[in-house]
Design a protein around this motif. Sequence first.
Motif, mmCIF file in Angstrom:
data_model
loop_
_atom_site.group_PDB
_atom_site.id
_atom_site.type_symbol
_atom_site.label_atom_id
_atom_site.label_comp_id
_atom_site.label_asym_id
_atom_site.label_seq_id
_atom_site.Cartn_x
_atom_site.Cartn_y
_atom_site.Cartn_z
ATOM 1 N N TRP A 1 0.914 -1.069 -0.196
ATOM 2 C CA TRP A 1 0.191 0.074 0.184
ATOM 3 C C TRP A 1 1.304 1.041 -0.765
ATOM 4 O O TRP A 1 1.913 1.282 0.389
ATOM 5 C CB TRP A 1 -1.356 -0.453 1.026
ATOM 6 N N ASN A 2 1.216 1.887 -1.378
ATOM 7 C CA ASN A 2 1.775 3.369 -1.239
ATOM 8 C C ASN A 2 1.409 4.248 0.175
ATOM 9 O O ASN A 2 2.754 4.605 0.513
ATOM 10 C CB ASN A 2 0.951 4.435 -2.119
ATOM 11 N N ALA A 3 0.301 4.644 1.221
ATOM 12 C CA ALA A 3 0.781 5.373 2.439
ATOM 13 C C ALA A 3 2.119 4.559 2.707
ATOM 14 O O ALA A 3 2.403 4.995 3.595
ATOM 15 C CB ALA A 3 -0.636 5.118 2.407
ATOM 16 N N ILE A 4 2.140 3.020 2.911
ATOM 17 C CA ILE A 4 3.039 2.337 4.084
ATOM 18 C C ILE A 4 4.340 2.168 3.092
ATOM 19 O O ILE A 4 5.337 2.549 4.151
ATOM 20 C CB ILE A 4 1.640 0.953 4.229
ATOM 21 N N ARG A 5 4.095 2.263 2.450
ATOM 22 C CA ARG A 5 5.140 1.927 1.004
ATOM 23 C C ARG A 5 6.185 3.409 1.538
ATOM 24 O O ARG A 5 7.665 3.239 1.935
ATOM 25 C CB ARG A 5 5.674 1.425 0.366
ATOM 26 N N ILE A 6 5.320 4.384 1.787
ATOM 27 C CA ILE A 6 6.281 5.752 0.726
ATOM 28 C C ILE A 6 7.396 6.286 3.034
ATOM 29 O O ILE A 6 8.130 6.226 2.972
ATOM 30 C CB ILE A 6 5.834 6.956 0.917
ATOM 31 N N GLY A 7 6.179 5.687 3.472
ATOM 32 C CA GLY A 7 6.921 5.236 4.370
ATOM 33 C C GLY A 7 8.005 4.843 5.157
ATOM 34 O O GLY A 7 9.236 5.030 6.428
ATOM 35 N N MET A 8 8.618 3.794 4.782
ATOM 36 C CA MET A 8 9.711 3.321 4.535
ATOM 37 C C MET A 8 11.287 3.661 3.728
ATOM 38 O O MET A 8 11.680 3.165 3.099
ATOM 39 C CB MET A 8 9.525 1.991 3.577
ATOM 40 N N TYR A 9 11.613 5.249 4.729
ATOM 41 C CA TYR A 9 12.902 5.699 3.881
ATOM 42 C C TYR A 9 13.505 5.117 3.263
ATOM 43 O O TYR A 9 13.969 5.624 2.908
ATOM 44 C CB TYR A 9 12.972 6.951 4.977
ATOM 45 N N ILE A 10 14.294 4.325 4.172
ATOM 46 C CA ILE A 10 15.663 3.545 4.643
ATOM 47 C C ILE A 10 15.312 2.999 2.994
ATOM 48 O O ILE A 10 16.858 3.408 2.102
ATOM 49 C CB ILE A 10 16.372 2.584 5.247
ATOM 50 N N LEU A 11 14.435 2.503 1.908
ATOM 51 C CA LEU A 11 14.462 1.377 0.636
ATOM 52 C C LEU A 11 14.776 3.611 -0.107
ATOM 53 O O LEU A 11 15.724 2.914 -0.956
ATOM 54 C CB LEU A 11 13.382 0.993 1.295
ATOM 55 N N HIS A 12 13.960 4.038 0.199
ATOM 56 C CA HIS A 12 14.127 4.693 -0.907
ATOM 57 C C HIS A 12 15.371 5.556 -0.995
ATOM 58 O O HIS A 12 16.093 5.811 -1.486
ATOM 59 C CB HIS A 12 12.971 5.905 -0.516
ATOM 60 N N LEU A 13 16.435 6.141 0.089
ATOM 61 C CA LEU A 13 17.585 6.253 0.482
ATOM 62 C C LEU A 13 18.164 5.553 -0.265
ATOM 63 O O LEU A 13 19.138 6.512 -0.794
ATOM 64 C CB LEU A 13 17.365 6.877 2.201
ATOM 65 N N GLU A 14 18.072 4.163 -0.170
ATOM 66 C CA GLU A 14 19.242 4.030 -0.453
ATOM 67 C C GLU A 14 19.544 3.237 -2.145
ATOM 68 O O GLU A 14 20.537 3.205 -3.006
ATOM 69 C CB GLU A 14 19.062 2.052 -0.082
#
Length: 219
Positions: free
Chosen positions: A97-110
């Motif tokens: 779910w996009n609302a949950i996925r966005i908050g997984m910041y470390i995955l995007h930062l990597e």
Amino acid sequence: MQQYSIQVIIQLIVGLMPRTLDSQITLEKTPSYFVTKEAPRRICSMSHKTKLIVVVRNPVTRAISDYTQTLSKKPDIPTFEELAFKNKSEGLVDSSWNAIRIGMYILHLENWLQYFRLSQMHFVSGERLITDPAGEMGRVQDFLGLKRIITDKHFYFNRTKGFPCLKKPESSSQPRCLGKSKGRTHVQIEREVIEQLQEFYRPFNIKFFETVGQDFKWD
């Protein structure tokens, strides 16, 4: 569709953004950049010296805010709990779910760190931006190599909005506040649900804090 939109936006930036002199800084913002897989590579190909500013907030609060905004436009969507969990009784969170996925910041930062150095990135606390806007803006100005011009005297707290606003600039007769979509009352979520989501995000948060060298104190 999202990747195509980001590509079009970046092409427009390259073609339409005014030329920047040595004494100037050009800014551009799009919230979806940070979570779009292809954005770092495309931005790097445009300019590998770009400085990046990322505003982050407690991912649980961010997810609830995201849902609240969507609900205001689509009142018939399922409940927050139905969307957030694959199996609520087992605490199985639906990270697709996009609302949950966005908050997984470390995955995007990597993903971003494959193209940019951490020193090119500055992380703004969404919580401190509310409680201490001048302090957060001071750190942004430091990061950009600017003199601290924006200070406490430029802000006042708007009790109606629940956010700080900019005092009336010389060019306007009105103060500048966040738009109507900001500051709305969040949907009430059960404490148990919030605790389950906090537990889900904890390992992602810890790794994010360690990577950026900053504890945002979201627990």
